[in-house]
Design a protein around this motif. Structure first.
Motif, mmCIF file in Angstrom:
data_model
loop_
_atom_site.group_PDB
_atom_site.id
_atom_site.type_symbol
_atom_site.label_atom_id
_atom_site.label_comp_id
_atom_site.label_asym_id
_atom_site.label_seq_id
_atom_site.Cartn_x
_atom_site.Cartn_y
_atom_site.Cartn_z
ATOM 1 N N GLU A 2 10.759 15.745 68.298
ATOM 2 C CA GLU A 2 10.596 16.963 67.505
ATOM 3 C C GLU A 2 9.118 17.323 67.410
ATOM 4 O O GLU A 2 8.267 16.433 67.348
ATOM 5 N N THR B 256 12.915 26.743 65.694
ATOM 6 C CA THR B 256 12.676 27.729 64.644
ATOM 7 C C THR B 256 11.484 28.577 65.063
ATOM 8 O O THR B 256 10.464 28.040 65.497
ATOM 9 N N THR C 207 17.246 22.377 69.034
ATOM 10 C CA THR C 207 17.194 23.489 68.090
ATOM 11 C C THR C 207 15.735 23.908 67.966
ATOM 12 O O THR C 207 14.831 23.114 68.191
ATOM 13 N N ASP D 263 16.506 30.546 63.383
ATOM 14 C CA ASP D 263 16.770 29.323 64.133
ATOM 15 C C ASP D 263 17.492 29.675 65.431
ATOM 16 O O ASP D 263 18.254 30.641 65.494
ATOM 17 N N ALA E 112 19.713 27.769 68.791
ATOM 18 C CA ALA E 112 20.330 26.570 69.390
ATOM 19 C C ALA E 112 20.050 26.653 70.881
ATOM 20 O O ALA E 112 20.203 27.713 71.495
ATOM 21 N N GLU F 71 19.872 18.894 74.610
ATOM 22 C CA GLU F 71 20.335 19.825 73.595
ATOM 23 C C GLU F 71 19.245 19.928 72.540
ATOM 24 O O GLU F 71 18.578 18.932 72.270
ATOM 25 N N ARG G 174 20.037 24.691 74.933
ATOM 26 C CA ARG G 174 20.554 23.612 75.775
ATOM 27 C C ARG G 174 20.178 23.795 77.239
ATOM 28 O O ARG G 174 19.948 24.903 77.704
#
Lengths: 131, 147
Positions: free
Chosen positions: B82, A125, A123, A106, A108, A121, A110
């Protein structure tokens, strides 16, 4: 362990960046390229499509960790990006783990404005050494 | 914070649509989002991470779905987005069959007073053989008072 990538600095962002994204995405909301329209809508000027800024972040992440290795990207809109902004995309990397039969990690993500304010912001994978 | 489900919205569907992922559109989108990886400019590129947003604008299916939800469109903000690719982003030439639905809808108190309504719209993109290529999930926030 994957090394943290170098940040990517983009800008100053200009109106033609929004126009180019309008054409590429099909998002023709005039608040993003017609200054008179944006002012009539109560904004100080035209401003970036949220998904333009998110797209910069997604493409930065794909460049860093591999376009084909992407498994998931999630973004949250935090602040408006204006013409003249200088944006910095950055990423931090977590530990690898097993998921759906492959090694994944993963990240993070931004995008910050030159003021330090976070615009987007997120995330992500990615697969480690995808087949 | 207590969440209350808004009844009658989850499961609402938009008209299904299909699209073929095009190489030229991938390159245009890659340039517009400042992608640099050579993959996007070689043969049979995969789509950039947020490319399916373009599909959403061409087909208008998410707007169609939002129009079925009672409320004030001007108080709705795109809060989160997403994209899930179970086996990696699809390549140019792939035909995708898309279906959008309201996945969940709920209400909670906002931090600054007034209630917030949160709608999660999910679009599944399946290949010709019905395997899942991607899921795009859009979170829309509706505030009680105009922003």
């Amino acid at each position: 362990m994957i090394a943290a990538p170098e940040p990517r600095v983009l800008g100053p962002i200009v109106l033609s960046d929004f126009v180019r994204y309008s054409g590429a995405s099909g998002d023709f909301n005039p608040n993003h390229f017609d200054d008179a329209h944006a002012r009539a809508s109560g904004f100080d000027s035209v401003f970036a499509q949220g998904m333009f800024t998110a797209g910069l972040l997604g493409s930065y992440a794909a460049d860093c960790f591999g376009p084909e290795a992407l498994r998931r990207l999630q973004v949250r809109f935090q602040a408006i990006v204006w013409p003249g902004d200088v944006l910095t995309c950055s990423a931090t990397v977590g530990e690898a783990r097993e998921q759906d039969g492959e090694r994944r990690f993963d990240v993070a993500l931004r995008v910050t404005r030159q003021t330090g304010e976070v615009a987007v912001e997120g995330t992500g994978t990615f697969a480690l050494h995808p087949a | 914070v207590t969440r209350t489900e808004i009844p009658g919205l989850a499961g609402l569907e938009a008209e299904p649509f299909a699209l073929v992922v095009e190489t030229g559109k991938i390159r245009e989108f890659a340039r517009a989002t400042r992608a640099e990886d050579a993959t996007y400019f070689a043969d049979d590129p995969v789509i950039p991470p947020t490319f399916l947003m373009a599909a959403a604008h061409w087909s208008q299916h998410e707007l169609e779905l939002l129009a079925k939800i009672p409320g004030e469109p001007r108080r709705r903000l795109h809060g989160e987005q997403e994209f899930v690719f179970p086996s990696g982003p699809p390549r140019a030439g792939t035909r995708l069959h898309a279906r959008s639905r309201v996945e969940s809808a709920w209400e909670r108190e906002g931090r600054r007073g007034g209630s917030l309504r949160i709608y999660v719209l999910a679009t599944e993109y399946r290949r010709d053989d019905d395997t899942l290529a991607a899921v795009a999930r859009m979170t829309v926030v509706e505030v009680e008072h105009a922003p």
